[in-house]
Design a protein around this motif. Structure first.
Motif, PDB file in Angstrom:
ATOM      1  N   ALA A   1     -17.451 122.935   2.859  1.00  0.00           N
ATOM      2  CA  ALA A   1     -16.031 122.592   3.035  1.00  0.00           C
ATOM      3  C   ALA A   1     -15.274 123.972   2.426  1.00  0.00           C
ATOM      4  N   LEU A   2     -14.187 124.156   3.188  1.00  0.00           N
ATOM      5  CA  LEU A   2     -13.229 125.300   2.714  1.00  0.00           C
ATOM      6  C   LEU A   2     -11.835 124.968   2.712  1.00  0.00           C
ATOM      7  N   ALA A   3     -11.105 125.197   1.648  1.00  0.00           N
ATOM      8  CA  ALA A   3      -9.515 124.868   1.501  1.00  0.00           C
ATOM      9  C   ALA A   3      -8.826 125.991   1.413  1.00  0.00           C
ATOM     10  N   VAL A   4      -7.486 125.871   2.012  1.00  0.00           N
ATOM     11  CA  VAL A   4      -6.690 127.198   2.005  1.00  0.00           C
ATOM     12  C   VAL A   4      -5.297 126.606   1.464  1.00  0.00           C
ATOM     13  N   ARG A   5      -4.774 127.407   0.559  1.00  0.00           N
ATOM     14  CA  ARG A   5      -3.285 127.219   0.007  1.00  0.00           C
ATOM     15  C   ARG A   5      -2.658 128.558   0.113  1.00  0.00           C
ATOM     16  N   GLY A   6      -1.481 128.267   0.981  1.00  0.00           N
ATOM     17  CA  GLY A   6      -0.693 129.516   1.366  1.00  0.00           C
ATOM     18  C   GLY A   6      -1.602 130.255   2.491  1.00  0.00           C
TER      19      GLY A   6
ATOM     20  N   ARG B   1      -4.097 131.889   1.044  1.00  0.00           N
ATOM     21  CA  ARG B   1      -5.321 132.200   0.416  1.00  0.00           C
ATOM     22  C   ARG B   1      -6.379 131.162   0.252  1.00  0.00           C
ATOM     23  N   ILE B   2      -7.626 131.679   0.276  1.00  0.00           N
ATOM     24  CA  ILE B   2      -8.591 130.679   0.047  1.00  0.00           C
ATOM     25  C   ILE B   2      -8.432 129.915  -1.269  1.00  0.00           C
ATOM     26  N   ALA B   3      -8.556 128.719  -1.458  1.00  0.00           N
ATOM     27  CA  ALA B   3      -8.374 127.973  -2.899  1.00  0.00           C
ATOM     28  C   ALA B   3      -9.652 127.395  -3.310  1.00  0.00           C
ATOM     29  N   ALA B   4     -10.390 127.028  -2.472  1.00  0.00           N
ATOM     30  CA  ALA B   4     -11.766 126.371  -3.006  1.00  0.00           C
ATOM     31  C   ALA B   4     -12.754 126.346  -1.929  1.00  0.00           C
ATOM     32  N   VAL B   5     -14.213 126.312  -2.039  1.00  0.00           N
ATOM     33  CA  VAL B   5     -15.069 126.011  -1.124  1.00  0.00           C
ATOM     34  C   VAL B   5     -15.979 125.021  -1.854  1.00  0.00           C
ATOM     35  N   SER B   6     -16.866 124.130  -0.946  1.00  0.00           N
ATOM     36  CA  SER B   6     -17.764 123.305  -1.745  1.00  0.00           C
ATOM     37  C   SER B   6     -18.990 123.146  -0.790  1.00  0.00           C
ATOM     38  N   ALA B   7     -20.052 122.729  -1.501  1.00  0.00           N
ATOM     39  CA  ALA B   7     -21.136 122.570  -0.852  1.00  0.00           C
ATOM     40  C   ALA B   7     -21.293 121.423  -0.304  1.00  0.00           C
TER      41      ALA B   7
ATOM     42  N   ALA C   1      -7.201 134.052   3.405  1.00  0.00           N
ATOM     43  CA  ALA C   1      -7.607 133.083   4.475  1.00  0.00           C
ATOM     44  C   ALA C   1      -7.851 133.560   5.610  1.00  0.00           C
ATOM     45  N   ASP C   2      -8.994 134.565   5.785  1.00  0.00           N
ATOM     46  CA  ASP C   2      -9.246 135.242   7.096  1.00  0.00           C
ATOM     47  C   ASP C   2     -10.541 134.681   7.569  1.00  0.00           C
ATOM     48  N   LEU C   3     -10.371 133.664   8.523  1.00  0.00           N
ATOM     49  CA  LEU C   3     -11.788 133.208   8.939  1.00  0.00           C
ATOM     50  C   LEU C   3     -11.813 132.813  10.296  1.00  0.00           C
TER      51      LEU C   3
ATOM     52  N   GLY D   1      -4.806 134.627   7.288  1.00  0.00           N
ATOM     53  CA  GLY D   1      -3.659 134.497   6.266  1.00  0.00           C
ATOM     54  C   GLY D   1      -3.315 132.911   6.219  1.00  0.00           C
ATOM     55  N   GLY D   2      -4.589 132.216   6.633  1.00  0.00           N
ATOM     56  CA  GLY D   2      -4.462 130.816   6.724  1.00  0.00           C
ATOM     57  C   GLY D   2      -3.663 129.912   7.925  1.00  0.00           C
ATOM     58  N   ALA D   3      -3.037 130.885   8.764  1.00  0.00           N
ATOM     59  CA  ALA D   3      -2.271 130.682  10.178  1.00  0.00           C
ATOM     60  C   ALA D   3      -3.305 130.825  11.252  1.00  0.00           C
ATOM     61  N   ALA D   4      -3.337 129.965  11.957  1.00  0.00           N
ATOM     62  CA  ALA D   4      -4.075 129.907  13.278  1.00  0.00           C
ATOM     63  C   ALA D   4      -3.485 130.848  14.191  1.00  0.00           C
ATOM     64  N   ALA D   5      -4.196 131.975  14.832  1.00  0.00           N
ATOM     65  CA  ALA D   5      -4.030 132.879  15.758  1.00  0.00           C
ATOM     66  C   ALA D   5      -3.986 131.997  17.053  1.00  0.00           C
TER      67      ALA D   5
END
Length: 535
Positions: free
Chosen positions: A27-32, A34-40, A501-503, A529-533
């Motif tokens: 799991a991956l969370a984005v705030r603004g 930026r990446i805020a957190a990842v989790s296994a 948050a470029d993913l 940057g967290g925004a969907a292209a």
């Protein structure tokens, strides 16, 4: 953005952070932005979900960092969005008919331009059109046919406007083409292109901004989140700034301001004066990386140690005198900018390393990565070792080899073509090497490039399989190594908290795709940057 929750949450089968030694996350969370957190744990970030969180629950998906194209030409792609699409033609009559159709709806005397991403060997006639043939498409308009970044063909109308005659001196570092009878055939190569291109008026501003919107979306649709555009004029960079202000620049851009066509340090100093106002632009979407020089030609004029296979009296063209280039490069780095220099043939690579070593001696203490080799196409073992010893990064472009191998064999022969872009050798030496496409000469695409570097496949079969690298190595050349090239490792390249948050999200794991499936694989989402292209 919420006060405490995530703006975006992705649950996936695997989130590959590309942090060495870290197992895939779920799991991956984005705030603004930026990446805020990842989790296994796929549910490990659910406490960040609010009513405003955009949630993507994709248990079969794979998440990777967004890719960089470290040597490409977004500006040319944007031009092509509205130019005559000759890349769709299969033969010269069809090519001319597309120009004829555009001429029918274009006011007399206005310029007609073509797209650049095509190769003459894809036409049935396996050659470039001539000025005389373009004249048959229209005699009422000047026509500029571009193929890649090093070749133009123009019609007689354009030759007349430019004042090019049988007696016109050939510019240093350029070629004015002639047919078998010695008459002008409309072809202009490298420094000769400016004789005509200086006459072409700029496109309508809003039309060009719309072209950037379309082109940026096309890059993002393949998984690319950042482009390093290696031929940007000052006017082009201002246009990029306008596109950014309008909110239509869907990928990050790192501009190399072009010194192509210049021959001395005084001209470069004038260019640096123009660039000064951009030095402290802090926009994370758009910045100036440095200055671009071209030392030799492209496919038809790369400077080689041995003569061409098709002409034993020709060994390519050096566009700059080495002493003049050293002076110009030194002027750039003394002003605090970085330099990327096109060096394709092995003679150009050797000459560039001589130039760069001289600059390092004259300006001790240069920052790491201040001097970059673009392409290094025919860099042999000795040249690669020397580049690594000098700390010179290199950008390579496997899609260029894929798309042009047949053309290049005609000039250099199969043995040299098989040695182009020796990724295995660079990686094994621990070189700072990153990857791109060189669009419009090569086709851009995240997995298309990875596929090419892992297979060494070209339009005429596998070339130089000993230079192939692994899937994992190819990923780093477009992500962590690419971010290192731009000096942004602390911001991009890995999926870790605090970074942008470029993913990219893929509906299957590209590592398990093979052959054409990998080549043609595109993401279901690209976030910058967290925004969907827009895909």
């Amino acid at each position: 953005m919420t006060d405490h929750g995530a703006d975006l949450l992705v649950r996936a089968g695997a989130v590959h952070t590309l942090v060495p030694g870290q197992a895939p996350q779920r799991a991956l969370a984005v705030r603004g932005d930026r990446i805020a957190a990842v989790s296994a744990d796929p549910d490990g970030l659910d406490h960040l979900v609010t009513a405003a969180t955009e949630v993507h629950d994709l248990p079969g998906a794979t998440v990777l960092p967004a890719f960089d194209d470290t040597h490409t030409h977004l500006i040319l792609a944007a031009h092509g969005a509205h130019d005559v699409p000759v890349h769709l033609a299969h033969d010269i009559p069809g090519f001319l008919d597309l120009i004829r159709q555009r001429a029918a709806v274009t006011p007399e005397g206005e310029w007609i331009r073509t797209t650049t991403n095509w190769q003459e060997l894809n036409l049935a006639e396996r050659r470039l059109p001539t000025a005389a043939e373009l004249d048959r498409a229209t005699g009422r308009h000047p026509v500029l046919v571009k193929r890649g970044g090093h070749n133009d063909v123009v019609n007689s109308y354009a030759l007349r406007l430019a004042g090019i005659t049988e007696d016109t001196p050939v510019p240093a570092g350029g070629i004015i083409g002639r047919d078998a009878d010695g008459r002008l055939d409309g072809r202009l190569v490298d420094n000769a292109m400016g004789l005509v291109e200086r006459l072409i008026p700029a496109q309508d501003r809003q039309r060009r901004i719309d072209g950037l919107r379309l082109a940026a979306g096309q890059y993002a649709a393949t998984g690319i989140g950042t482009v390093r555009d290696c031929m940007v004029s000052p006017a082009d960079h201002e246009l990029l700034r306008a596109a950014r202000e309008d909110g239509v620049l869907g990928v990050r851009v790192r501009s190399l301001i072009s010194a192509l066509g210049m021959t001395g340090a005084a001209q470069v100093e004038d260019l640096l004066d123009t660039m000064e106002e951009w030095r402290y632009d802090a926009d994370p979407w758009l910045s100036v990386w440095g200055v671009k020089f071209g030392l030799d030609g492209g496919l038809e004029a790369g400077a080689t140690e041995e003569p061409y296979a098709c002409d034993h009296s020709f060994s390519g063209t050096l566009i700059w005198e080495p002493d003049a280039l050293a002076e110009a490069v030194e002027a750039v780095v003394r002003r605090g900018w970085r330099v990327g220099t096109h060096a394709y043939g092995d003679r150009a690579v050797r000459t560039l390393l001589d130039v760069y070593e001289r600059v390092q001696d004259n300006v001790p203490g240069l920052p790491a990565g201040a001097l970059v080799m673009e392409h290094g196409g025919l860099a042999g073992p000795e040249q690669r070792a020397r580049a690594v010893a000098l700390g010179i990064p290199v950008t390579i472009q496997q899609p260029l080899l894929h798309d042009t191998a047949e053309v290049e064999e005609g000039y250099w022969g199969p043995e040299r073509v098989a040695r182009l872009f020796p990724a295995r050798g660079w990686v094994d030496l621990g070189a700072q090497v990153s990857a791109g496409s060189d669009f419009p000469v090569g086709r851009f695409g995240a997995m298309r490039s990875v596929w090419g570097m892992t297979t060494r496949q070209t339009v005429i079969g596998v070339k130089g399989p000993e230079h192939a690298i692994s899937y994992e190595e190819a990923l780093t050349l477009h992500t962590t190594q690419a971010a290192r090239l731009t000096g942004e490792s602390h911001l991009r390249g890995t999926l870790t908290p605090g970074r942008w948050a470029d993913l990219t999200v893929w509906d299957r794991d590209p590592a398990n795709a093979s052959g054409e499936e990998l080549r043609d694989l595109t993401p279901v989402h690209t976030f910058v940057g967290g925004a969907a292209a827009p895909l």
